[in-house]
Design a protein around this motif. Structure first.
Motif, PDB file in Angstrom:
ATOM      1  N   MET A 122      28.569  64.440  18.144  1.00  0.00           N
ATOM      2  CA  MET A 122      28.573  63.675  16.820  1.00  0.00           C
ATOM      3  C   MET A 122      28.546  61.993  17.256  1.00  0.00           C
ATOM      4  SD  MET A 122      27.623  65.618  14.198  1.00  0.00           S
ATOM      5  CE  MET A 122      28.088  64.261  12.855  1.00  0.00           C
ATOM      6  N   GLY A 123      29.550  61.975  18.353  1.00  0.00           N
ATOM      7  CA  GLY A 123      29.790  60.627  18.650  1.00  0.00           C
ATOM      8  C   GLY A 123      28.361  59.907  19.103  1.00  0.00           C
ATOM      9  N   ARG A 124      27.602  60.733  19.827  1.00  0.00           N
ATOM     10  CA  ARG A 124      26.167  60.101  20.216  1.00  0.00           C
ATOM     11  C   ARG A 124      25.212  59.863  19.000  1.00  0.00           C
ATOM     12  NH1 ARG A 124      23.177  64.057  24.123  1.00  0.00           N
ATOM     13  NH2 ARG A 124      21.768  62.131  24.045  1.00  0.00           N
ATOM     14  N   VAL A 125      25.330  60.780  17.895  1.00  0.00           N
ATOM     15  CA  VAL A 125      24.475  60.436  16.891  1.00  0.00           C
ATOM     16  C   VAL A 125      24.820  59.339  16.119  1.00  0.00           C
ATOM     17  CG1 VAL A 125      24.245  61.368  14.426  1.00  0.00           C
ATOM     18  CG2 VAL A 125      24.472  62.776  16.138  1.00  0.00           C
ATOM     19  N   PHE A 126      26.237  58.656  16.165  1.00  0.00           N
ATOM     20  CA  PHE A 126      26.695  57.139  15.671  1.00  0.00           C
ATOM     21  C   PHE A 126      26.982  56.366  16.692  1.00  0.00           C
ATOM     22  CE2 PHE A 126      27.940  60.477  12.484  1.00  0.00           C
ATOM     23  CZ  PHE A 126      27.220  60.099  11.155  1.00  0.00           C
ATOM     24  N   MET A 179      25.162  54.092  18.098  1.00  0.00           N
ATOM     25  CA  MET A 179      24.755  52.513  17.833  1.00  0.00           C
ATOM     26  C   MET A 179      25.312  52.256  16.466  1.00  0.00           C
ATOM     27  SD  MET A 179      20.841  52.530  19.572  1.00  0.00           S
ATOM     28  CE  MET A 179      20.798  53.171  21.082  1.00  0.00           C
ATOM     29  N   GLY A 180      26.154  52.597  15.924  1.00  0.00           N
ATOM     30  CA  GLY A 180      26.779  52.367  14.716  1.00  0.00           C
ATOM     31  C   GLY A 180      26.422  53.326  13.508  1.00  0.00           C
ATOM     32  N   LEU A 181      27.178  53.086  12.476  1.00  0.00           N
ATOM     33  CA  LEU A 181      27.098  53.993  11.266  1.00  0.00           C
ATOM     34  C   LEU A 181      25.721  54.502  10.869  1.00  0.00           C
ATOM     35  CD1 LEU A 181      28.790  55.818   9.421  1.00  0.00           C
ATOM     36  CD2 LEU A 181      28.861  53.846   7.676  1.00  0.00           C
ATOM     37  N   ARG A 182      24.817  53.278  10.905  1.00  0.00           N
ATOM     38  CA  ARG A 182      23.156  53.410  10.387  1.00  0.00           C
ATOM     39  C   ARG A 182      22.391  54.296  11.471  1.00  0.00           C
ATOM     40  NH1 ARG A 182      20.712  47.918   8.838  1.00  0.00           N
ATOM     41  NH2 ARG A 182      18.771  49.493   8.665  1.00  0.00           N
ATOM     42  N   ASN A 205      11.085  63.514  12.914  1.00  0.00           N
ATOM     43  CA  ASN A 205      12.477  63.060  12.683  1.00  0.00           C
ATOM     44  C   ASN A 205      13.488  63.437  14.239  1.00  0.00           C
ATOM     45  OD1 ASN A 205      15.485  64.674  11.434  1.00  0.00           O
ATOM     46  ND2 ASN A 205      15.303  62.338  11.823  1.00  0.00           N
ATOM     47  N   ALA A 206      12.977  64.564  14.748  1.00  0.00           N
ATOM     48  CA  ALA A 206      13.700  65.121  15.827  1.00  0.00           C
ATOM     49  C   ALA A 206      13.481  64.202  17.189  1.00  0.00           C
ATOM     50  CB  ALA A 206      13.523  66.707  16.008  1.00  0.00           C
ATOM     51  N   GLN A 207      12.161  63.816  17.324  1.00  0.00           N
ATOM     52  CA  GLN A 207      11.800  63.017  18.354  1.00  0.00           C
ATOM     53  C   GLN A 207      12.030  61.609  18.217  1.00  0.00           C
ATOM     54  OE1 GLN A 207       7.527  63.569  17.867  1.00  0.00           O
ATOM     55  NE2 GLN A 207       7.412  65.272  19.039  1.00  0.00           N
ATOM     56  N   LEU A 208      12.407  60.991  17.187  1.00  0.00           N
ATOM     57  CA  LEU A 208      12.833  59.692  16.743  1.00  0.00           C
ATOM     58  C   LEU A 208      14.529  59.781  17.188  1.00  0.00           C
ATOM     59  CD1 LEU A 208      11.318  58.310  13.490  1.00  0.00           C
ATOM     60  CD2 LEU A 208      10.561  57.535  15.720  1.00  0.00           C
ATOM     61  N   MET A 209      15.018  60.738  16.774  1.00  0.00           N
ATOM     62  CA  MET A 209      16.538  60.828  17.276  1.00  0.00           C
ATOM     63  C   MET A 209      16.730  60.888  18.638  1.00  0.00           C
ATOM     64  SD  MET A 209      19.386  60.441  15.538  1.00  0.00           S
ATOM     65  CE  MET A 209      20.713  60.047  16.666  1.00  0.00           C
ATOM     66  N   ASN A 238      14.724  60.023  21.123  1.00  0.00           N
ATOM     67  CA  ASN A 238      14.361  58.855  21.700  1.00  0.00           C
ATOM     68  C   ASN A 238      15.242  57.826  21.588  1.00  0.00           C
ATOM     69  OD1 ASN A 238      11.996  60.013  22.767  1.00  0.00           O
ATOM     70  ND2 ASN A 238      10.696  58.972  21.419  1.00  0.00           N
ATOM     71  N   LYS A 239      16.156  57.555  20.331  1.00  0.00           N
ATOM     72  CA  LYS A 239      17.019  56.794  20.304  1.00  0.00           C
ATOM     73  C   LYS A 239      18.399  56.794  21.030  1.00  0.00           C
ATOM     74  CE  LYS A 239      19.163  54.053  16.391  1.00  0.00           C
ATOM     75  NZ  LYS A 239      18.144  53.059  16.516  1.00  0.00           N
ATOM     76  N   ALA A 240      18.727  58.004  21.246  1.00  0.00           N
ATOM     77  CA  ALA A 240      19.906  58.491  21.965  1.00  0.00           C
ATOM     78  C   ALA A 240      19.664  58.618  23.506  1.00  0.00           C
ATOM     79  CB  ALA A 240      20.628  59.620  21.326  1.00  0.00           C
ATOM     80  N   SER A 241      18.427  58.846  24.011  1.00  0.00           N
ATOM     81  CA  SER A 241      18.071  59.302  25.392  1.00  0.00           C
ATOM     82  C   SER A 241      17.725  58.078  26.217  1.00  0.00           C
ATOM     83  CB  SER A 241      17.100  60.281  25.429  1.00  0.00           C
ATOM     84  OG  SER A 241      17.370  61.259  24.834  1.00  0.00           O
ATOM     85  N   ALA A 242      17.946  58.242  27.372  1.00  0.00           N
ATOM     86  CA  ALA A 242      17.482  57.047  28.442  1.00  0.00           C
ATOM     87  C   ALA A 242      16.007  56.965  28.535  1.00  0.00           C
ATOM     88  CB  ALA A 242      17.951  57.573  30.075  1.00  0.00           C
TER      89      ALA A 242
END
Length: 269
Positions: free
Chosen positions: A36-40, A42-45, A101-105, A107-111
């Protein structure tokens, strides 16, 4: 109205829990709290990354779960084929937005080296069968198991278990049934997330993807001890917690909106 308004509302609201399940598919070591920390991260949004596309598709998805299910139930006269037909129609409608949605999330959280190409929206593709099985199990909560659980809760509080079900017992039945079916649907959900966020899986043939999915489930959820015995891993409990929390909140909230809408419609129309 329930599908058109309630569907996008609940899908959008619980996007962070859905994203946590996506990130967990490629992370066998972090705790639920760390995920859950990784989900947020880069901030709440950032918790609502990619929420718009699934929320838009939820209008059709939850219309199918509501009136669509009852239409199929009338056609087949049995809950089992109605569930499968409903889940198949829902999967065709939502495969593209869900994978997107899965791919966007992911990519946002991955190297950078672990990112995948975000594919255009399509009706079928890698992970379609996993998503179909996931939907079959998840939908069974409020459509099959909720009613008997609500009667059980009614009896547990001292009321007539065979009488009219109270709103409290109905909501409790929805939530418990959705928690249970969320846990049952977890392996299929995580397999889908793995298949759409793994570059080798996306590039492989159907047979190659099937083999990779089986190896993924084995490595993620089975542990061989020092004496050679095999047991379930802690990761399975973590993923079951994340998935059941998401499905419990999602379907219980939608069922509540659906009942309120029906009550309002019966009163005024």
């Amino acid at each position: 109205l329930a599908g058109g308004f309630g569907g996008p509302l609940v899908i959008g609201a619980f996007t962070p829990l859905r994203s946590a399940c996506t990130l967990a598919a490629q992370d066998a070591t972090s705790s639920a709290r760390q995920i859950m920390g990784r989900v947020f991260g880069m901030g709440l949004r950032s918790g609502w990354t990619g929420a718009l596309t699934p929320a838009a598709a939820a209008t059709l998805q939850f219309t199918m779960l509501g009136p669509g299910y009852h239409l199929y139930l009338g056609m087949f006269g049995n809950a089992a084929p109605a569930l499968v037909a409903c889940a198949l129609t829902e999967t065709v409608m939502t495969y593209g937005p869900t994978a997107h949605n899965a791919q966007l999330m992911h990519n946002k959280a991955s190297a950078v080296r672990d990112r995948v190409c975000v594919r255009k929206l399509m009706l079928v593709g890698p992970g379609f069968t996993s998503l179909l099985l996931r939907n079959c199990f998840a939908n069974a909560g409020i459509r099959v198991f909720s009613e008997p659980l609500a009667h059980t809760l009614q009896g547990a509080v001292g009321a007539d278990a065979n009488g009219a079900i109270s709103s409290f017992s109905r909501m409790g039945g929805d939530f418990l049934a959705s928690l249970f079916c969320g846990a049952l649907s977890m392996p299929f959900n995580q397999t889908f997330n793995f298949q759409v966020t793994n570059a080798s899986c996306l590039a492989g043939t159907t047979m190659e993807r099937s083999g990779m999915a089986l190896r993924y489930l084995k490595s993620q959820y089975l542990v061989t001890t020092a004496n050679g015995s095999v047991r379930l891993s802690r990761t399975m409990m973590r993923d079951a917690l994340l998935r059941s929390s998401y499905v419990g909140c999602l379907y219980c909230s939608y069922a509540l909106i659906e009942r309120f809408t029906l009550r309002f419609a019966n009163k005024w129309w």
